[in-house]
Scaffold this active site. Structure first.
Site, mmCIF file in Angstrom:
data_model
loop_
_atom_site.group_PDB
_atom_site.id
_atom_site.type_symbol
_atom_site.label_atom_id
_atom_site.label_comp_id
_atom_site.label_asym_id
_atom_site.label_seq_id
_atom_site.Cartn_x
_atom_site.Cartn_y
_atom_site.Cartn_z
ATOM 1 N N TYR A 157 21.080 22.701 -7.062
ATOM 2 C CA TYR A 157 22.096 21.647 -7.167
ATOM 3 C C TYR A 157 23.006 21.652 -5.937
ATOM 4 O O TYR A 157 23.182 20.625 -5.264
ATOM 5 C CB TYR A 157 22.886 21.902 -8.449
ATOM 6 C CG TYR A 157 24.113 21.068 -8.666
ATOM 7 C CD1 TYR A 157 24.020 19.715 -8.975
ATOM 8 C CD2 TYR A 157 25.384 21.644 -8.608
ATOM 9 C CE1 TYR A 157 25.159 18.956 -9.220
ATOM 10 C CE2 TYR A 157 26.527 20.899 -8.859
ATOM 11 C CZ TYR A 157 26.409 19.550 -9.156
ATOM 12 O OH TYR A 157 27.535 18.810 -9.396
ATOM 13 N N ARG A 202 28.803 22.760 -19.260
ATOM 14 C CA ARG A 202 29.704 23.669 -18.557
ATOM 15 C C ARG A 202 30.628 24.395 -19.528
ATOM 16 O O ARG A 202 30.701 24.049 -20.704
ATOM 17 C CB ARG A 202 30.436 22.914 -17.463
ATOM 18 C CG ARG A 202 29.495 22.701 -16.286
ATOM 19 C CD ARG A 202 29.973 21.664 -15.345
ATOM 20 N NE ARG A 202 29.964 20.358 -15.955
ATOM 21 C CZ ARG A 202 30.273 19.236 -15.304
ATOM 22 N NH1 ARG A 202 30.597 19.292 -14.038
ATOM 23 N NH2 ARG A 202 30.246 18.075 -15.919
ATOM 24 N N LEU A 204 33.692 24.840 -20.493
ATOM 25 C CA LEU A 204 34.688 24.314 -21.429
ATOM 26 C C LEU A 204 34.023 23.712 -22.668
ATOM 27 O O LEU A 204 34.442 23.965 -23.809
ATOM 28 C CB LEU A 204 35.549 23.261 -20.737
ATOM 29 C CG LEU A 204 36.739 22.859 -21.586
ATOM 30 C CD1 LEU A 204 37.973 23.630 -21.171
ATOM 31 C CD2 LEU A 204 36.995 21.373 -21.493
ATOM 32 N N VAL A 220 29.177 35.173 -19.844
ATOM 33 C CA VAL A 220 28.039 35.448 -18.964
ATOM 34 C C VAL A 220 28.398 36.592 -18.008
ATOM 35 O O VAL A 220 29.436 36.543 -17.325
ATOM 36 C CB VAL A 220 27.646 34.167 -18.190
ATOM 37 C CG1 VAL A 220 26.615 34.471 -17.117
ATOM 38 C CG2 VAL A 220 27.128 33.111 -19.163
ATOM 39 N N ARG A 315 36.368 30.805 -7.028
ATOM 40 C CA ARG A 315 36.437 29.501 -6.338
ATOM 41 C C ARG A 315 37.875 29.035 -6.282
ATOM 42 O O ARG A 315 38.358 28.372 -7.195
ATOM 43 C CB ARG A 315 35.630 28.466 -7.106
ATOM 44 C CG ARG A 315 34.245 28.326 -6.614
ATOM 45 C CD ARG A 315 33.597 27.111 -7.208
ATOM 46 N NE ARG A 315 32.221 27.419 -7.491
ATOM 47 C CZ ARG A 315 31.516 26.855 -8.443
ATOM 48 N NH1 ARG A 315 32.059 25.952 -9.233
ATOM 49 N NH2 ARG A 315 30.273 27.183 -8.619
HETATM 50 N N1 UDP Z 1 29.997 30.685 -18.408
HETATM 51 C C1 UDP Z 1 30.142 31.576 -19.468
HETATM 52 N N2 UDP Z 1 29.806 31.174 -20.723
HETATM 53 C C2 UDP Z 1 29.334 29.928 -20.986
HETATM 54 C C3 UDP Z 1 29.209 29.015 -19.915
HETATM 55 C C4 UDP Z 1 29.558 29.423 -18.635
HETATM 56 O O1 UDP Z 1 30.562 32.728 -19.289
HETATM 57 O O2 UDP Z 1 29.054 29.628 -22.150
HETATM 58 C C5 UDP Z 1 30.398 31.093 -17.059
HETATM 59 C C6 UDP Z 1 29.380 30.833 -15.943
HETATM 60 O O3 UDP Z 1 28.466 31.900 -15.846
HETATM 61 C C7 UDP Z 1 30.283 30.728 -14.736
HETATM 62 C C8 UDP Z 1 31.560 30.071 -15.292
HETATM 63 O O4 UDP Z 1 31.515 30.295 -16.694
HETATM 64 O O5 UDP Z 1 30.616 32.004 -14.268
HETATM 65 C C9 UDP Z 1 31.672 28.592 -15.025
HETATM 66 O O6 UDP Z 1 30.470 28.003 -15.404
HETATM 67 P P1 UDP Z 1 30.234 26.435 -15.495
HETATM 68 O O7 UDP Z 1 28.820 26.235 -15.906
HETATM 69 O O8 UDP Z 1 31.296 25.806 -16.318
HETATM 70 O O9 UDP Z 1 30.432 25.833 -14.052
HETATM 71 P P2 UDP Z 1 30.398 26.367 -12.549
HETATM 72 O O10 UDP Z 1 31.823 26.505 -12.158
HETATM 73 O O11 UDP Z 1 29.666 27.664 -12.487
HETATM 74 O O12 UDP Z 1 29.711 25.275 -11.822
#
Ligand code: UDP
Length: 351
Positions: A157, A202, A204, A220, A315
């Protein structure tokens, strides 16, 4: 207000007008201006209340359709929000993710370069790549963009998004602005798996779904990664600051040929901290003791998302450029963002 916002003959084109950001942008354009909207999407369920608005024309299509691309490029401003941005698809469906995030926007950029339209393209903060836990402020014009290896297909992506940025920046004659969103949150963000979408949305939407279903929130790799969560309403204010500057009589050179981070550096949380905050807010909304909610569970990234998952550990957006060139700074505090989003989610999906 910029006098041009009163111009009834002006039309803004929005690709992805039925999505999370698009639905908020559509409402804001109709409420804050006299403009018309040419909206393109494949899905309109978030904007049912606007479908019969006489200031809008909607087309059910995507950017794979050359006729739609040609129509879009007839408008003076084109905002492109369309993307496949479901994290679980980055691993299993890399070719589709790359086509959607490179081929299609590149075709739109070509058409805008020919017609002279101002292309406002939404990229992603994920282009900053595999940032470490100790990485500092991410600056649009000086931070190196480093991804994981090709076997880590999570970067499909971001790679496509970055290639599109480079294509846009290199295209002769194109009037462009690129936006890098930092974890926008708010009502209508993503979906509830099994109800109005599939795969893993994502964080949230995942956490909100788990809370509503009485399931443990999944952290995660321990939830150590950090993100800066940004209200979608701040993002819309950013776009209005951009419209204002870009359509002003001075033709503010500052907003063209620029990449902007849009993020709230004050809203940084680790994912484990986010889980705690969301459990607390959910308990308050429901009027229950937090101790009655399941404890979060740690899961391995590759087990949860599939082979090829990798992560950015921090980030943190540099926000100085948007402030300097547009006078914009995201200001909605994290607790306000989360309470609004979760309250909306509970109400929307409890029905
Ligand atoms: N994440 C998590 N549990 C979930 C979904 C995401 O711990 O159910 C973590 C994911 O591994 C990442 C962060 O939350 O470290 C943000 O993930 P997201 O998919 O929202 O977006 P990103 O900022 O990575 O594009």
């Amino acid at each position: 207000m910029n006098p041009r916002f009163d111009d009834r003959s002006f039309t803004v084109a929005i690709v992805g007008c039925g999505g999370f950001i698009g639905s908020h942008l559509l409402d804001a354009v109709l409420c804050r201006t006299k403009w018309r909207v040419f909206g393109v999407d494949l899905d309109f369920y978030r904007i049912q209340h606007r479908l019969n608005d006489e200031r809008c024309e909607f087309v059910c299509a995507d950017l794979a359709d050359p006729e739609t691309v040609a129509r879009l490029a007839r408008f003076p401003v084109v905002v492109n929000l369309a993307a496949i941005c479901t994290p679980s698809r980055y691993m299993g469906e890399a070719p589709a993710v790359i086509r959607s995030n490179y081929d299609h926007p590149a075709a739109l950029a070509d058409a805008c370069a020919k017609s002279g339209s101002w292309l406002i393209h939404f990229s992603t903060s994920e282009v900053y790549g595999r940032t470490g836990a100790d990485s500092g402020v991410l600056d649009e014009d000086s931070t190196p963009l480093v991804f994981g290896p090709v076997t880590a297909s999570r970067w499909s992506y971001a790679t496509a998004k970055l290639l599109t940025e480079r294509y846009i920046a290199g295209l002769s004659g194109l009037k462009w602005t690129v936006v890098r969103p930092f974890n926008f949150v708010g009502p209508y963000m993503d979906y509830m798996p099994g109800v109005d979408g599939e795969g893993i949305p994502r964080v949230l939407a995942n956490f909100s779904t788990a809370l509503l279903r009485g399931e443990p929130l999944k952290l995660v790799n321990g939830g150590k990664a950090k993100r800066c969560f940004t209200s979608v309403h701040d993002a819309i204010d950013f776009l209005f600051a951009l419209f204002d500057a870009g359509s002003g009589t001075a033709q503010n050179a500052g907003v063209f040929s620029q990449v902007f981070n849009v993020g709230n550096a004050d809203n940084e949380l680790s994912i484990a901290e986010l889980a705690q905050k969301m459990r607390q807010i959910y308990a308050e909304i429901r009027g229950v003791d937090i101790a009655t909610l399941p404890e979060p569970q740690v899961v391995a990234g590759e087990e949860y998302y599939g082979t090829g998952y990798d992560d950015s550990m921090r980030r943190l957006p540099g926000v100085e450029k948007a402030e300097r060139l547009l006078g914009f700074r995201a200001s909605t505090p994290i607790d306000v963002c989360l309470r609004e989003s979760l309250t909306w989610f509970v109400k929307h999906y409890s029905v």
